[in-house]
Design a protein around this motif. Structure first.
Motif, PDB file in Angstrom:
ATOM      1  N   ASN A   5       1.013  -1.056   0.097  1.00 43.50           N
ATOM      2  CA  ASN A   5       0.002   0.066  -0.131  1.00 43.50           C
ATOM      3  C   ASN A   5       0.769   1.043  -0.021  1.00 43.50           C
ATOM      4  OD1 ASN A   5      -2.405   1.532   0.214  1.00 43.50           O
ATOM      5  ND2 ASN A   5      -2.617   1.169   2.243  1.00 43.50           N
ATOM      6  N   PHE A   6       0.925   1.882  -1.350  1.00 45.12           N
ATOM      7  CA  PHE A   6       2.057   2.831  -1.304  1.00 45.12           C
ATOM      8  C   PHE A   6       1.510   4.135  -0.908  1.00 45.12           C
ATOM      9  CE2 PHE A   6       4.513   5.527  -4.497  1.00 45.12           C
ATOM     10  CZ  PHE A   6       5.866   5.028  -4.122  1.00 45.12           C
ATOM     11  N   LYS A   7       2.363   4.675   0.093  1.00 41.30           N
ATOM     12  CA  LYS A   7       2.166   6.131   0.518  1.00 41.30           C
ATOM     13  C   LYS A   7       2.734   7.133  -0.743  1.00 41.30           C
ATOM     14  CE  LYS A   7       1.466   9.152   4.027  1.00 41.30           C
ATOM     15  NZ  LYS A   7       1.775  10.309   3.462  1.00 41.30           N
ATOM     16  N   GLU A 208       1.660  -3.953 -13.729  1.00 42.49           N
ATOM     17  CA  GLU A 208       1.588  -3.002 -14.693  1.00 42.49           C
ATOM     18  C   GLU A 208       1.608  -1.383 -14.142  1.00 42.49           C
ATOM     19  OE1 GLU A 208       0.743  -3.581 -18.129  1.00 42.49           O
ATOM     20  OE2 GLU A 208       0.926  -1.367 -18.145  1.00 42.49           O
ATOM     21  N   PHE A 209       1.266  -1.178 -12.802  1.00 39.99           N
ATOM     22  CA  PHE A 209       1.695   0.004 -12.384  1.00 39.99           C
ATOM     23  C   PHE A 209       3.285   0.387 -12.377  1.00 39.99           C
ATOM     24  CE2 PHE A 209       2.619   2.986  -8.881  1.00 39.99           C
ATOM     25  CZ  PHE A 209       1.600   3.674  -8.697  1.00 39.99           C
ATOM     26  N   SER A 210       4.128  -0.506 -11.983  1.00 41.04           N
ATOM     27  CA  SER A 210       5.488  -0.075 -12.100  1.00 41.04           C
ATOM     28  C   SER A 210       6.029  -0.649 -13.442  1.00 41.04           C
ATOM     29  CB  SER A 210       6.317  -1.349 -11.276  1.00 41.04           C
ATOM     30  OG  SER A 210       5.869  -0.826  -9.746  1.00 41.04           O
ATOM     31  N   LYS A 211       5.438  -1.057 -14.418  1.00 35.01           N
ATOM     32  CA  LYS A 211       5.918  -1.206 -15.670  1.00 35.01           C
ATOM     33  C   LYS A 211       5.392  -0.303 -16.400  1.00 35.01           C
ATOM     34  CE  LYS A 211       5.188  -4.394 -19.537  1.00 35.01           C
ATOM     35  NZ  LYS A 211       3.893  -4.016 -20.346  1.00 35.01           N
ATOM     36  N   SER A 212       4.190   0.375 -16.186  1.00 33.07           N
ATOM     37  CA  SER A 212       3.809   1.646 -17.058  1.00 33.07           C
ATOM     38  C   SER A 212       4.921   2.937 -16.628  1.00 33.07           C
ATOM     39  CB  SER A 212       2.276   2.226 -16.584  1.00 33.07           C
ATOM     40  OG  SER A 212       1.528   1.195 -16.781  1.00 33.07           O
TER      41      SER A 212
ATOM     42  N   PHE B  14      -2.047  -1.349  -6.015  1.00 33.76           N
ATOM     43  CA  PHE B  14      -2.399  -1.784  -7.231  1.00 33.76           C
ATOM     44  C   PHE B  14      -2.033  -3.134  -7.327  1.00 33.76           C
ATOM     45  CE2 PHE B  14      -1.687  -3.275 -11.421  1.00 33.76           C
ATOM     46  CZ  PHE B  14      -2.457  -2.346 -12.253  1.00 33.76           C
ATOM     47  N   GLY B  15      -2.978  -4.009  -7.524  1.00 32.01           N
ATOM     48  CA  GLY B  15      -2.641  -5.285  -7.777  1.00 32.01           C
ATOM     49  C   GLY B  15      -4.032  -6.250  -7.992  1.00 32.01           C
ATOM     50  N   VAL B 172      -7.666   1.936  -4.105  1.00 33.62           N
ATOM     51  CA  VAL B 172      -7.544   0.388  -4.173  1.00 33.62           C
ATOM     52  C   VAL B 172      -7.654  -0.004  -5.931  1.00 33.62           C
ATOM     53  CG1 VAL B 172      -8.052  -1.983  -3.728  1.00 33.62           C
ATOM     54  CG2 VAL B 172      -8.356  -0.054  -1.929  1.00 33.62           C
ATOM     55  N   LEU B 173      -6.494  -0.026  -6.634  1.00 37.62           N
ATOM     56  CA  LEU B 173      -6.668  -0.598  -8.060  1.00 37.62           C
ATOM     57  C   LEU B 173      -6.528  -2.123  -8.105  1.00 37.62           C
ATOM     58  CD1 LEU B 173      -4.460   2.587  -9.322  1.00 37.62           C
ATOM     59  CD2 LEU B 173      -7.010   2.612  -8.951  1.00 37.62           C
ATOM     60  N   ASP B 174      -7.560  -2.488  -8.181  1.00 34.83           N
ATOM     61  CA  ASP B 174      -7.562  -4.115  -8.508  1.00 34.83           C
ATOM     62  C   ASP B 174      -8.462  -4.348  -9.771  1.00 34.83           C
ATOM     63  OD1 ASP B 174      -8.011  -6.728  -8.484  1.00 34.83           O
ATOM     64  OD2 ASP B 174      -8.888  -6.957  -6.419  1.00 34.83           O
ATOM     65  N   PRO B 175      -7.341  -4.712 -10.832  1.00 36.53           N
ATOM     66  CA  PRO B 175      -8.073  -4.846 -12.281  1.00 36.53           C
ATOM     67  C   PRO B 175      -9.241  -5.929 -12.166  1.00 36.53           C
ATOM     68  CG  PRO B 175      -5.609  -4.315 -12.156  1.00 36.53           C
ATOM     69  CD  PRO B 175      -5.899  -4.804 -10.670  1.00 36.53           C
ATOM     70  N   ALA B 176      -9.119  -6.979 -11.634  1.00 31.39           N
ATOM     71  CA  ALA B 176      -9.851  -7.845 -11.418  1.00 31.39           C
ATOM     72  C   ALA B 176     -11.154  -7.563 -11.272  1.00 31.39           C
ATOM     73  CB  ALA B 176      -9.414  -9.054 -10.457  1.00 31.39           C
ATOM     74  N   LEU B 177     -11.457  -6.343 -10.585  1.00 31.52           N
ATOM     75  CA  LEU B 177     -12.885  -6.018 -10.215  1.00 31.52           C
ATOM     76  C   LEU B 177     -13.654  -5.492 -11.636  1.00 31.52           C
ATOM     77  CD1 LEU B 177     -12.691  -3.901  -6.970  1.00 31.52           C
ATOM     78  CD2 LEU B 177     -12.974  -6.248  -7.355  1.00 31.52           C
ATOM     79  N   THR B 178     -12.557  -5.314 -12.641  1.00 32.47           N
ATOM     80  CA  THR B 178     -13.168  -4.776 -14.024  1.00 32.47           C
ATOM     81  C   THR B 178     -13.635  -5.649 -14.831  1.00 32.47           C
ATOM     82  OG1 THR B 178     -11.037  -4.520 -15.170  1.00 32.47           O
ATOM     83  CG2 THR B 178     -11.959  -2.583 -13.509  1.00 32.47           C
ATOM     84  N   THR B 179     -13.249  -7.211 -14.523  1.00 34.58           N
ATOM     85  CA  THR B 179     -13.232  -8.263 -15.448  1.00 34.58           C
ATOM     86  C   THR B 179     -14.679  -8.501 -15.994  1.00 34.58           C
ATOM     87  OG1 THR B 179     -11.497  -9.354 -14.323  1.00 34.58           O
ATOM     88  CG2 THR B 179     -12.963 -10.636 -15.697  1.00 34.58           C
TER      89      THR B 179
END
Lengths: 357, 357
Positions: A5-7, A208-212, B14-15, B172-179
């Protein structure tokens, strides 16, 4: 938690000339007549930038000697001095490169945490928030402006105070402040960003966060260091964003071989982070073939001399010290070489690498 | 200030699967036994996601009817209900698309600010911080997860509560929620991001910060909507980062013609933002020739039907209402067409554009 959980830093201002908004930015963060302390890279002593610092009341400029990277003893001494002179302060504003920003973060934390900063080298050991802290980079590439650490050399290790209390409350990204950076220094610091993009994008930890962020930082570094024509304001703008994006990309990625080996140099010889990474990267064809080839093109195009032969004449004991420090960076090695990294990077192999530097 | 001092969200995770960390993330933000309120897009009523919400004590799930975009009356009613039922609450967690996230932000603010949310439509009118607020997008593209606004339709205007108190404390960025998002909806919302990249990158307001973010968001949208093969998890990951980067790029940029015209549709006809932008973009060859051509390729490749003829049969008075709302968005027009925009986009020209939609 499985996913960090990135501050984030509290506020970001980006703009050529945004340094001149500093007075307005600091105003709501002043606590009565408690002073703001401006911790400024000694490079700027006597330079014009210092006259633009918006001093009020008992505010004080302190020049930070960053000939060597920050030490826990230096942090403790600065915090003790400030407590003695002022009791409490409104905040710390770090103006300089990665070392100065890391010092500012550490001193801010030590104004409100007991003991020595060495007690907090590690992960999530800091107990209380520091005083208000702002970071103003004058060199681009370290990512220290957005990181949740401040790397310190302590009595027993080189390790940051990693915590949610560590990121700045405010960063001021004014690319005009980087205009007069010495050409070599600018390159070494920029390469800190480039090398860490290569290490993280080719590593085994990534999402994908860090990749972007990493891809954007890499692309900006390529535009800056391989583009045609003279160095312009646009180069400074881009390199400042590369540094920011590279720093953000660290959230879910990890650096690799260059950083792991460079930490050993820095611990034993005091080699600064930026140049140390370059010295090591120069010999990492085996691990990052495309990245190292591109790095060498950047070195050539920008007419930079990378020091060689820096490990000549070291004793076995000294090599062992570097090897111990380097192999202690387990997550970096695992990111670079996978779970079985210890079978790949043996002490002998690492010794041979150090001997080539 | 000449350069906006951009307030960032407090924490980002993110994850894929990071939603399951929600209990742990919320724990330190609970205030005694005051409940957390989960404001959930009514789309999820009866769906599995709701069972994964980490309810404790008096926590409550409220379904938000987002058939229409959020209204100030809806915000006020929700805040009043919560005050009546609980007195104070620990925080609000918005789970859904842009409308749900904007509602959550607005209700958080109205828990601590007197009067009606309509009183705060504008810039920096909000007086006090809201209660803790977290945003969890289940659709990607709006950028609402990182914006400093929450767009509301009020008695006299459609305008956000823009303030430094508005951004989320946590996303909270969880791409699985958009599936499982409906295909059309996913496209329209994704296009919100794509269109705003085109508008901002081709606009007259821009700096390297916003350009870097905008270019990355644009590239991710292109990979997602023009790439080969079936929709995969990687597409959801990329689109979520595109939305985040697109939202960040707004810091020093501005949207343009599509948004300005779409606001009129939305005000008069209740057309939702994502689809409204698409309906307008479809007819903007004159302003964004390359962007519109690419947009049409995306529409075709993703087999989306963009509604046409939606302004048929409207009265002169209704056209005038839309024109007034749209021309009121001065900064958008100036960004798109320059200082002399009023000479270019006359009422007659805008009327003709609305008639074509």
């Amino acid at each position: 938690m499985k996913f960090r959980n990135f501050k984030m830093v509290g506020y970001v201002v980006f703009g050529r000339g945004s340094f001149d908004q500093l007075d307005e930015i600091l105003a709501p963060n002043r606590k009565g007549d408690a002073p703001m302390i401006f911790l400024v890279d000694h490079f700027f002593e006597g330079k014009e930038l210092v006259n633009r610092i918006p001093l009020r009341g008992r505010d004080k400029v302190i020049y930070a000697d960053v000939t060597y990277e920050p030490k826990t003893s230096q942090v403790d001494k600065l915090a003790d001095q400030l407590k003695q002179e002022f009791g409490t302060i409104s905040g710390i504003v770090g103006i300089g490169g990665g070392s100065t920003m890391d010092l500012a973060k550490a001193v801010s934390l030590m104004m409100n945490n007991p003991g020595s900063s060495a007690d907090y080298q590690g992960w999530d050991l800091v107990k209380y928030p520091g005083v208000y802290k702002a970071g103003i980079p004058t060199l681009s590439g370290t990512g220290a402006e957005v990181s949740r650490t401040c790397v310190l050399t302590g009595p027993t290790r080189k390790l940051g105070m990693n915590s949610d209390f560590t990121p700045f409350d405010q960063i001021v990204l004014d690319p005009a402040l980087t205009t007069n950076a010495p050409r070599n220094q600018r390159f070494y610091t920029g390469m800190d960003c480039y090398i860490h993009c290569i290490e993280s994008l080719e590593g085994t930890f990534l999402n994908e966060f860090s990749k972007s962020y990493g891809e954007k930082a890499l692309q900006l570094c390529q535009e800056v260091f391989l583009g045609d024509g003279e160095w312009t304001d646009a180069h400074d703008d881009k390199l400042m964003m590369a540094s920011y994006a590279g720093g953000m990309s660290i959230a879910y990625s990890q650096v690799g071989v260059a950083h792991a080996v460079s930490y050993g140099l820095s611990y034993l010889l005091g080699t600064k982070h930026g140049i140390g990474n370059c010295i090591v990267m120069n010999h990492l064809e085996e691990y990052y073939p495309a990245g190292v080839a591109e790095f060498k093109r950047m070195v050539e195009k920008n007419q930079i001399d990378i020091p060689v032969g820096i490990c000549k004449g070291l004793t076995d004991e000294q090599f062992d010290t570097m090897i111990n420090v380097s192999l202690g960076m387990k997550p970096l090695w695992e990111n670079a070489l996978g779970k079985d990294w210890e079978k790949i990077m043996t002490r002998e192999k690492l010794r041979a690498l150090y001997e080539r530097l």
